[in-house]
Enzyme design. Structure first.
Site, PDB file in Angstrom:
ATOM      1  N   ARG A 170      27.251  42.043  29.522  1.00  0.00           N
ATOM      2  CA  ARG A 170      26.274  43.116  29.675  1.00  0.00           C
ATOM      3  C   ARG A 170      25.165  43.076  28.639  1.00  0.00           C
ATOM      4  O   ARG A 170      23.998  43.267  28.972  1.00  0.00           O
ATOM      5  CB  ARG A 170      26.957  44.500  29.570  1.00  0.00           C
ATOM      6  N   THR A 171      25.527  42.861  27.382  1.00  0.00           N
ATOM      7  CA  THR A 171      24.498  42.972  26.349  1.00  0.00           C
ATOM      8  C   THR A 171      23.429  41.905  26.572  1.00  0.00           C
ATOM      9  O   THR A 171      22.231  42.204  26.624  1.00  0.00           O
ATOM     10  CB  THR A 171      25.125  42.857  24.939  1.00  0.00           C
ATOM     11  N   ARG A 184      24.147  38.143  18.195  1.00  0.00           N
ATOM     12  CA  ARG A 184      25.549  38.597  18.121  1.00  0.00           C
ATOM     13  C   ARG A 184      26.315  37.547  17.337  1.00  0.00           C
ATOM     14  O   ARG A 184      26.213  36.351  17.616  1.00  0.00           O
ATOM     15  CB  ARG A 184      26.156  38.752  19.515  1.00  0.00           C
ATOM     16  N   HIS A 213      27.249  47.840  16.486  1.00  0.00           N
ATOM     17  CA  HIS A 213      26.605  47.397  17.730  1.00  0.00           C
ATOM     18  C   HIS A 213      25.617  48.507  18.099  1.00  0.00           C
ATOM     19  O   HIS A 213      25.862  49.310  19.003  1.00  0.00           O
ATOM     20  CB  HIS A 213      27.692  47.218  18.801  1.00  0.00           C
ATOM     21  N   LYS A 260      26.856  21.029  15.852  1.00  0.00           N
ATOM     22  CA  LYS A 260      26.705  19.936  14.877  1.00  0.00           C
ATOM     23  C   LYS A 260      26.871  20.440  13.447  1.00  0.00           C
ATOM     24  O   LYS A 260      26.819  19.662  12.509  1.00  0.00           O
ATOM     25  CB  LYS A 260      25.311  19.303  14.992  1.00  0.00           C
TER      26      LYS A 260
HETATM   27  C1  NCD Z   1      31.567  45.519  23.283  1.00  0.00           C
HETATM   28  C2  NCD Z   1      31.367  44.613  22.082  1.00  0.00           C
HETATM   29  O1  NCD Z   1      30.963  43.452  22.226  1.00  0.00           O
HETATM   30  O2  NCD Z   1      31.575  45.139  20.997  1.00  0.00           O
HETATM   31  N1  NCD Z   1      31.015  44.988  24.438  1.00  0.00           N
HETATM   32  C3  NCD Z   1      29.754  45.371  24.815  1.00  0.00           C
HETATM   33  O3  NCD Z   1      28.782  44.953  24.235  1.00  0.00           O
HETATM   34  N2  NCD Z   1      29.633  46.266  25.800  1.00  0.00           N
HETATM   35  C4  NCD Z   1      32.945  46.015  23.467  1.00  0.00           C
HETATM   36  C5  NCD Z   1      34.085  45.035  23.601  1.00  0.00           C
HETATM   37  O4  NCD Z   1      33.917  43.824  23.562  1.00  0.00           O
HETATM   38  O5  NCD Z   1      35.215  45.527  23.770  1.00  0.00           O
END
Ligand code: NCD
Length: 310
Positions: free
Chosen positions: A58-59, A108, A136, A87
């Site tokens: 989703r993100t 991320r 997040h 690498k």
């Molecule tokens: C979350 C995350 O990556 O922290 N996912 C997201 O971005 N919706 C939650 C998760 O991974 O459980």
């Protein structure tokens, strides 16, 4: 109020005031009301560059979809094996290069502090799309926006946050964001997954928080149940994970004990913590929540890219 997000990093939701949050929420309303042709002027000729050192559905996709809706484009890496990270290239060098090719960087990474580090290195603004078990922030923005849209307000609500409070980064960002509102927060987790006290030091003085190990006794008073996945990948010892997996499952019998209009939220992905039988109830908000994510991220990008987008 001048646009506080123009050319600014989004590393932590701790940096947001209530006015900042409300600014983003009204920009999101605005984005939702625009014609596609008006929206597609806001990111024209601009590029979002992303790198995901951890999995994402989703993100990453909502950032890409959001950038496309603004008329911009996205380039990036989500399969590290196909990049020079494989690498041995450092995070610093990788960020320096993405910075050359894009106008906004979305990162991320499994380490706490990674986004702050990237923001210090790069010329262009950085958005933290998840830093270890730390934060997040755009997830919290969309979570708060979802509460506002579904409930009509945030102040005065009783909100339970359930599941992996130890490792879940969305939990921390949501709690920091909620400190801007007058809410009752119930933290529900088994002893092994309780909140990291040192990370919510300042939250305690701003929020009414109660901790529980079961949900049942508080169900009748809740307006929102925010459920989280047990973060298997962050457990140093998988035997510990086995002890807590499947601890909480929200199903229709849970809903029967709650307010008829309780909203069940989840950042997703869900494993077995919300039964599929909940999906067809009016209480299931989690997929709408993921939908708001695209519009909210489009608003955030529009505000970061344009001094006066609207
Ligand atoms: C979350 C995350 O990556 O922290 N996912 C997201 O971005 N919706 C939650 C998760 O991974 O459980």
């Amino acid at each position: 109020m001048p646009n506080p997000f123009y050319d600014r990093d989004i590393v932590s939701i701790r940096d947001f005031t209530r006015n900042d949050l409300e600014y983003v929420f009204s920009a999101t309303d605005k984005i939702r009301s625009l014609e596609a042709s008006e929206k597609s002027e806001l990111g024209k000729g601009r590029t979002l560059g992303y790198i995901f050192y951890e999995p994402s559905t989703r993100t990453r996709m909502s950032f890409e979809a959001a950038m496309a809706s603004l008329g911009g484009s996205s380039i990036g890496i989500s399969d590290l094996k196909s990049s020079s990270v494989e690498k041995g290239e450092s995070l610093a060098d990788t960020i320096r290069v993405i910075d050359l090719y894009s106008d906004i960087i979305v990162l991320r990474h499994p380490m706490d502090g990674s986004s702050r580090f990237a923001a210090e290195l790069s010329k262009n603004p950085v958005i933290n799309a998840g830093s270890g078990s730390e934060e997040h922030p755009t997830q919290a923005l969309l979570d708060l926006y979802t509460i506002l849209k579904e409930k009509g307000r945030i102040d005065g609500l009783s909100i339970a946050i359930v599941g992996d409070l130890k490792y879940g980064r969305t939990v921390y960002s949501l709690l920091y964001g909620l400190t801007n509102y007058k809410v009752n927060v119930h933290l529900v987790a088994p002893p092994l997954l309780q909140i990291r006290k040192e990370s919510i030091y300042e939250v305690h003085s701003k929020l009414r928080i109660q901790e529980h190990s079961t949900l049942d006794e508080i169900l009748p008073e809740l307006d929102v149940i925010y459920v989280t996945r047990i973060q298997k990948e962050r457990f140093p010892d998988l035997q510990e994970y086995e002890k807590v997996r499947g601890t909480y499952t929200i199903d229709t019998s849970t809903l029967a004990k709650a307010k008829p209009d309780v909203s069940v939220m989840h950042p997703l992905p869900r494993m077995d913590e919300i039964s599929h039988s909940v999906d067809s109830t009016k209480n299931a908000v989690y997929f709408r929540q993921a939908g708001y994510g695209k519009e909210l991220r489009a608003a955030v990008l529009a505000l970061m890219l344009n001094e006066k987008p609207f």
